[in-house]
Design an enzyme around this catalytic site. Structure first.
Site, short mmCIF file in Angstrom:
data_model
loop_
_atom_site.label_atom_id
_atom_site.label_comp_id
_atom_site.label_asym_id
_atom_site.label_seq_id
_atom_site.Cartn_x
_atom_site.Cartn_y
_atom_site.Cartn_z
N GLN A 53 -5.12 -1.19 -7.40
CA GLN A 53 -5.71 -0.28 -6.42
C GLN A 53 -6.39 0.88 -7.15
OE1 GLN A 53 -3.52 2.61 -3.59
NE2 GLN A 53 -3.77 0.74 -2.37
N THR B 65 -7.24 5.98 -0.65
CA THR B 65 -7.51 4.69 -1.27
C THR B 65 -8.97 4.30 -1.11
OG1 THR B 65 -5.27 4.00 -0.72
CG2 THR B 65 -6.80 2.27 -1.35
N ASP C 41 0.81 -1.22 0.00
CA ASP C 41 0.00 0.00 0.00
C ASP C 41 0.85 1.27 0.00
OD1 ASP C 41 -2.56 1.24 0.02
OD2 ASP C 41 -2.32 1.68 2.15
#
Length: 647
Positions: A625, A574, A546
């Site tokens: 993502q 996100t 991440d």
């Protein structure tokens, strides 16, 4: 008094006195002939009449029997069946020809004579077996007790155990002739179940269980036979006693060890529970981030409830301003713990499917807990609810609300499916009664024999030792004395955060592709960790995945948080995150190459795709993502432009 005969009794009508009648010889002959005829008719009637019509001993005729078929009004009424007796069948036994020996069989089916003969023979054999053997007149031919030479032998002992003993000796010597159960043989003489079930090796008597009729029959053994076999097995009674003491001591040792472990676990849980209750009762006051308005007055704002990553404020306060003492202590403890990656992933198991975070990390310049830590802690919780034979192969998660570092996060695992090849789990992260994060992950039994392929690692990637850390541009920028205070504060926080981070990140460069896009490459490595198993390595890789990910969209669009105009970044966070794993042999303690590319951005959103390679070029994971990336749409002046480092 003389006995009165039947002829002396009164009759009806009473006899009349004989009168002297003058009859002629012809009349006398006719009277005699009529009398004889009457007697003949009387005898004929008596022979044809039923027995009930015969005069009884009193010379009285019985009452006349009226047949049931008579139409006379004096005929008896037909009997009616009592309805209370239910249904029944009337059989005319007078018409039965063959009674089949008293057995009820189907019509046309005769009794099998051979079968009857065999059954009778078996009954005879059983009767002979149950009979006591005969006694001979010659004493030498009779079996005698092996102790007292008595002929009163217990036939059950002789038949089952082959032991010649009389009833008196059996009762007087229980230490030799008493019976032992199978449990006593196992516990006292250390015999095994196969040995006791062998009829030739250990004869035994079967007896009904006295506790309950449905239980298995009891197996009874003769004591001296059990002892003789045990002495042969163990060598001597002393050797048996030594083995018994050894096993008893081993059982006691295991029992004490189990008790000590349980007591230790109870103390640990009690200590942690008391400590956690005290920590939960402590007041942790958190002020919101201060934003300075147009008039120069700072105002606290609530955190935006989106995503998990960096949400830049319009103007940031200095590094240690605008926070209360409770928050400083919480952040200090969190900072000390998040420097170790294995500690950042640790969760406390509260129930079979319920876990709680121990430490939460708030990155610099961010308003929520680091999203990679939430992913990895949820994955650790799910892995603890799966058989170790299954390995993680994919996860898909959504960030719903930003998480506060001051409140522990609860992870509730739902066991969705347990298949033969795949296992599915769902994890919900809850904080303050709200679901802030959801994840679905799937586990698979490895199939290494299946064919495979991969996209090769990009060529000419610089070695990690020749690359600079991602914070190096800020380190160089902070060396300028005329730097704007806002930029200096931002850079100092970022450099300090990277220094304490449990992962090392180095920029490997940006490579343009043939389709006009760019590949952003970074080297990742966890700091100072030992070699862990594959399941925990995947959790640590989720923590790494991440970082620097959605920021590629910002860099591709040329947005920056500390500039004015349409290139000013006002929000980046996100929305969802996905990982697919294709290798179990990688080590996060060694360098991993993270290749990131953004295929599309627009409408305030952007999507990135990534590939993680080991140092030798093995593709271990594929990531994806999507996040919110918003630029400032108005040119409202808020502060003078300041120089920014080139990232």
């Amino acid at each position: 008094m003389p006995h009165a005969g039947p002829s002396d009794r009164p009759t009806t009508p009473p006899p009349r006195a004989q009168e002297n009648l003058d009859l002629t010889p012809e009349q006398v002959k006719r009277v005699e002939i009529n009398r004889l005829r009457a007697k003949a008719k009387q005898r004929e009637r008596e022979q044809t009449a039923p027995s009930s019509s015969t005069p009884n001993a009193n010379n009285k005729r019985p009452l006349g029997v009226v047949p049931a078929t008579s139409t006379s009004p004096t005929a008896p009424a037909k009997l009616r069946r009592d309805s209370r007796l239910g249904k029944y069948f009337e059989y005319d036994l007078s018409k039965m020809v063959n009674s089949k020996g008293g057995f009820l069989v189907e019509d046309g089916k005769e009794v099998d004579a051979d079968l009857r003969a065999k059954e009778k023979e078996r009954e005879r054999q059983r009767a002979l077996q149950n009979l006591d053997p005969p006694m001979f007149l010659d004493p030498s031919l009779n079996p005698k007790c092996q102790d007292c030479q008595s002929v009163d032998i217990d036939q059950t002992y002789k038949k089952v155990f082959g032991c010649l003993v009389c009833n008196k000796c059996k009762n007087d010597k229980p230490e030799r002739y008493s019976l032992l159960t199978k449990t006593e043989c196992k516990d006292d003489y250390l015999l095994t179940d196969p040995e006791l079930r062998d009829q030739e090796l250990m004869p035994h008597l079967l007896k009904a269980n006295p506790h309950k009729s449905t239980f298995a029959n009891m197996m009874l053994f003769l004591r001296y036979q059990v002892e003789d076999f045990a002495w042969k097995k163990w060598g001597s009674p002393e050797a048996l006693d030594a083995e018994y003491e050894r096993r008893t001591a081993e059982k006691k040792k295991k029992k004490n060890k189990k008790f000590e472990e349980s007591l230790k676990e109870l103390r640990r849980r009690t200590r942690e529970t008391v400590w956690q209750k005290r920590k939960d009762q402590e007041h942790k006051h958190v002020f919101g981030v201060v934003e300075r308005g147009v008039d120069g007055v700072g105002k606290q704002v609530r955190p935006r409830q989106l995503g998990s990553s960096f949400v830049p404020p319009l103007y940031l306060e200095p590094f240690n301003a605008g926070r209360c003492g409770a928050l400083d202590m919480a952040e200090l403890a969190s900072t000390q713990e998040h420097e170790r990656l294995e500690t950042s992933l640790d969760v406390e198991q509260l129930d079979a499917n319920l876990f709680r975070s121990k430490y939460l990390f708030l990155p610099a310049n961010a308003r929520g807990v680091y999203g990679g830590q939430v992913i990895s802690q949820a994955l650790v919780s799910a892995t603890k609810c799966v058989d170790p034979a299954y390995g993680l192969h994919s996860l898909h998660c959504y960030f719903l609300l930003s998480a506060s570092p001051a409140i522990p996060i609860l992870y509730n695992v739902e066991r969705v499916r347990d298949g033969r090849s795949y296992v599915t789990r769902t994890v919900k992260a809850i904080q303050g009664g709200n679901i802030i994060f959801t994840m679905m992950c799937s586990f698979q039994k490895p199939e290494p024999e299946q064919p495979f392929h991969q996209i090769p690692i990009p060529p000419n990637v610089p070695h990690p030792d020749t690359c600079d850390d991602v914070e190096m541009p800020y380190v160089k920028l902070l060396q300028h004395e005329d730097l704007h205070p806002e930029v200096r504060g931002y850079g100092e926080r970022y450099v300090e955060d990277r220094r304490k981070s449990p992962i090392a990140i180095k920029a490997a460069g940006i490579v343009p592709t043939a389709d006009g896009s760019s590949l952003h490459m970074y080297w990742f490595k966890a700091k100072n960790i030992p070699k862990y198993e594959a399941s925990f390595q995947k959790c640590m890789l989720s923590y790494l995945s991440d970082s620097q990910f959605i920021g590629v969209v910002r860099r591709t669009l040329g947005l920056n948080a500390l500039v004015q105009g349409p290139k000013r970044l006002v929000m980046i966070t996100t929305l969802d995150h996905s990982i697919w794993f294709y290798n179990d042999t990688f080590d996060c303690g060694d360098w991993l190459l993270y290749v990131i590319q953004t295929p599309r951005s627009g409408s305030g959103r952007g999507v990135v795709q990534g590939r993680m390679y080991t140092h030798d070029g093995t593709l271990v994971a594929v990531t994806s993502q999507e996040g919110v990336v918003r630029a400032q749409l108005t040119d409202t002046p808020r502060a003078p432009n300041v120089p920014m480092p080139k990232m």
